[in-house]
Design a protein around this motif. Structure first.
Motif, PDB file in Angstrom:
ATOM      1  N   LEU A   1       0.823  -1.205   0.000  1.00  0.00           N
ATOM      2  CA  LEU A   1       0.000   0.000   0.000  1.00  0.00           C
ATOM      3  C   LEU A   1       0.862   1.261   0.000  1.00  0.00           C
ATOM      4  O   LEU A   1       0.592   2.213  -0.762  1.00  0.00           O
ATOM      5  CB  LEU A   1      -0.930  -0.014   1.218  1.00  0.00           C
ATOM      6  CG  LEU A   1      -1.877   1.178   1.381  1.00  0.00           C
ATOM      7  CD1 LEU A   1      -2.862   1.216   0.226  1.00  0.00           C
ATOM      8  CD2 LEU A   1      -2.610   1.089   2.720  1.00  0.00           C
ATOM      9  N   ALA A   2       1.885   1.268   0.855  1.00  0.00           N
ATOM     10  CA  ALA A   2       2.775   2.433   0.906  1.00  0.00           C
ATOM     11  C   ALA A   2       3.480   2.645  -0.426  1.00  0.00           C
ATOM     12  O   ALA A   2       3.624   3.781  -0.895  1.00  0.00           O
ATOM     13  CB  ALA A   2       3.794   2.259   2.032  1.00  0.00           C
ATOM     14  N   SER A   3       3.923   1.546  -1.052  1.00  0.00           N
ATOM     15  CA  SER A   3       4.610   1.651  -2.343  1.00  0.00           C
ATOM     16  C   SER A   3       3.680   2.188  -3.421  1.00  0.00           C
ATOM     17  O   SER A   3       4.041   3.080  -4.197  1.00  0.00           O
ATOM     18  CB  SER A   3       5.154   0.276  -2.757  1.00  0.00           C
ATOM     19  OG  SER A   3       6.025  -0.245  -1.779  1.00  0.00           O
ATOM     20  N   LEU A   4       2.445   1.640  -3.481  1.00  0.00           N
ATOM     21  CA  LEU A   4       1.490   2.095  -4.485  1.00  0.00           C
ATOM     22  C   LEU A   4       1.108   3.559  -4.285  1.00  0.00           C
ATOM     23  O   LEU A   4       1.039   4.340  -5.248  1.00  0.00           O
ATOM     24  CB  LEU A   4       0.238   1.219  -4.438  1.00  0.00           C
ATOM     25  CG  LEU A   4       0.366  -0.201  -5.008  1.00  0.00           C
ATOM     26  CD1 LEU A   4      -0.908  -0.996  -4.737  1.00  0.00           C
ATOM     27  CD2 LEU A   4       0.644  -0.155  -6.506  1.00  0.00           C
ATOM     28  N   LEU A   5       0.841   3.922  -3.031  1.00  0.00           N
ATOM     29  CA  LEU A   5       0.466   5.303  -2.761  1.00  0.00           C
ATOM     30  C   LEU A   5       1.610   6.257  -3.076  1.00  0.00           C
ATOM     31  O   LEU A   5       1.370   7.387  -3.530  1.00  0.00           O
ATOM     32  CB  LEU A   5       0.034   5.451  -1.297  1.00  0.00           C
ATOM     33  CG  LEU A   5      -1.303   4.797  -0.931  1.00  0.00           C
ATOM     34  CD1 LEU A   5      -1.566   4.917   0.564  1.00  0.00           C
ATOM     35  CD2 LEU A   5      -2.446   5.425  -1.719  1.00  0.00           C
ATOM     36  N   ALA A   6       2.852   5.807  -2.827  1.00  0.00           N
ATOM     37  CA  ALA A   6       3.990   6.653  -3.162  1.00  0.00           C
ATOM     38  C   ALA A   6       4.096   6.859  -4.670  1.00  0.00           C
ATOM     39  O   ALA A   6       4.395   7.964  -5.139  1.00  0.00           O
ATOM     40  CB  ALA A   6       5.277   6.040  -2.613  1.00  0.00           C
TER      41      ALA A   6
END
Length: 458
Positions: free
Chosen positions: A163-168
């Motif tokens: 999730l953090a990677s996608l949102l970044a």
């Protein structure tokens, strides 16, 4: 004597109550994973733009990344010291609020000093959550599904990383690094109210604390059966929490489990912090380097769930040994200049062997200790293991700052993975001092004898 199946549901209400616990715990762990990865996603911004929080070198960035992990270690050990006395539910509620507020305050940081302090304080809440959540699942899950349910819950960590990677990739340029931390504060207004309503206290914990009447009330409301007995030595002698870990039956296993967690978290945090920067240095653009982080955590989710299902059938010890060795192999493959498709597969396998291995370790620990020692045992592994998590970003920062090639960094991580697999091999059954049989290690902390091996408990 006839033994009930290890994965039997007492009623539909029992199943529903356990699934609520597992669902809430999984969502909570997602934010541990989000916190784990979000720093790595915003690190290139902080290094490249001194106007954000001030000048930041690679070595200083590695040290700064360790502050949150110091907090996680403190929080896990505090949860172990008081969680077995205060209760699983109360500790989870406190720590959901704690880390959410910490994430919001981090978003308000005005310089590197404030940023580091807020990261440390946020880590205290996350550490308390990890230790308490894993112990809670160990209390609620049927013994025959314990590794699988623990894997589902702990897969929240790599899912949060994804999730953090996608949102970044999608939002970082639009909302900035502060916006990424504001997202991490959302559990205060989402998960906390839901947990207040749906999360029950563990009847096992209530029984272990002598609160039989309250345990009976919770059991009647939730359908969760009361344990007939928890007959391990530490309960008979009245030892609770960390005192139980020093008992002769647990002493050696506690040391080895702590070392396993140390290595797994060193690898997990080292890769999650520095993989984007290493790949950027290797020639990939910003979004391409973040994609490797996405594959790392995605591989951990899928591979960790599959490996945990196997662990419920064959025992977690041999599966953990295998995943550690797979991590070492994957690290070596990353140094060979292989085509992009091979690199992505290697990164996915590395995710299984590092983050996925830590998921398996938590499941192993939750089944290794009795109810009265479970919270402290998980807290010990989460807390001591975070020493490795603290060193992971620091080691990566030192290696890169010294001008050492990314290949050399991967070789260092490969050697450490081999050490983790070797340590796992020597873990013994706490009751007998022998290697844990596959049919027994699923339930070894609760005095449950599988029908296929009743003679092993004589």
């Amino acid at each position: 004597m006839t033994h009930p199946p290890l994965d039997t549901w007492e009623s539909a209400r029992h199943r529903r109550s356990v699934l609520w616990v597992v669902s809430l715990a999984t969502l909570v762990m997602m934010f541990d994973g989000y916190d784990l990865v979000v720093y790595g996603t915003i690190l290139p911004i902080l290094i490249d733009d001194a106007n954000q929080l001030g000048p930041l070198t690679a070595s200083h960035a590695g040290l700064l990344g360790s502050y949150a992990l110091i907090g996680v270690m403190i929080g896990a050990l505090l949860a172990g010291a008081v969680g077995d006395f205060l209760g699983r539910r109360r500790m989870m509620l406190i720590n959901i609020a704690w880390f959410s507020i910490g994430m919001g305050l981090t978003a308000l940081s005005t310089d590197l000093t404030m940023f580091g302090i807020m990261r440390l304080l946020t880590g205290i809440g996350i550490g308390g959550l990890v230790a308490t959540t894993v112990a809670t699942v160990g209390d609620f899950a049927p013994a025959g599904k314990r590794n699988l349910y623990n894997a589902i819950v702990c897969s929240g960590v790599p899912i949060g990383g994804v999730l953090a990677s996608l949102l970044a990739i999608v939002l970082r340029d639009a909302i900035g690094w502060r916006g990424m931390f504001w997202i991490g504060a959302l559990p205060l207004i989402t998960l906390l109210p839901l947990a207040l309503v749906k999360l029950a206290e563990s009847p096992r914990w209530l029984i272990a604390r002598g609160r039989t009447e309250r345990a009976t009330e919770v059991s009647a409301r939730t359908g969760i059966p009361l344990p007939a007995t928890d007959s391990t030595t530490d309960v008979d002698t009245g030892k609770v929490g960390f005192a139980a870990l020093a008992d002769r039956q647990y002493r050696w296993g506690t040391a080895l489990l702590g070392l396993m967690s140390f290595v797994a978290l060193l690898l997990s945090y080292g890769l999650n912090t520095w993989l984007p920067k290493i790949m950027e240095n290797a020639g990939f653009d910003a979004k391409g380097s973040l994609s490797f982080l996405l594959v790392l955590n995605g591989g951990a989710v899928l591979g960790g769930l599959f490996a945990s299902k196997v662990a419920d059938s064959t025992g977690p010890k041999r599966v953990i040994t295998t995943t550690f060795f797979l991590a070492a192999l994957a690290m070596v493959l990353l140094t060979l200049g292989a085509p992009l498709s091979v690199l992505l597969v290697a990164v996915a396998v590395a995710g299984v062997g590092t983050i996925g291995t830590q998921v398996l370790i938590y499941g192993f620990v939750a089944g290794y200790y009795s109810t009265a020692a479970r919270g402290a045992g998980v807290a010990w592994c989460a807390g001591f293991g975070r020493l490795g998590g603290i060193l992971g970003p620091v080691i990566g920062g030192v290696l890169l700052a010294s001008g050492m090639s990314s290949q050399s960094a991967f070789y260092v991580f490969a050697v450490l993975a081999l050490v983790g697999g070797t340590v796992t091999f020597f873990v013994r059954n706490p009751r007998h001092g022998r290697t844990i049989p596959p049919t027994l290690d699923r339930s070894v902390g609760d005095g449950v004898s599988p029908p296929s091996a009743p003679h092993l408990l004589r």
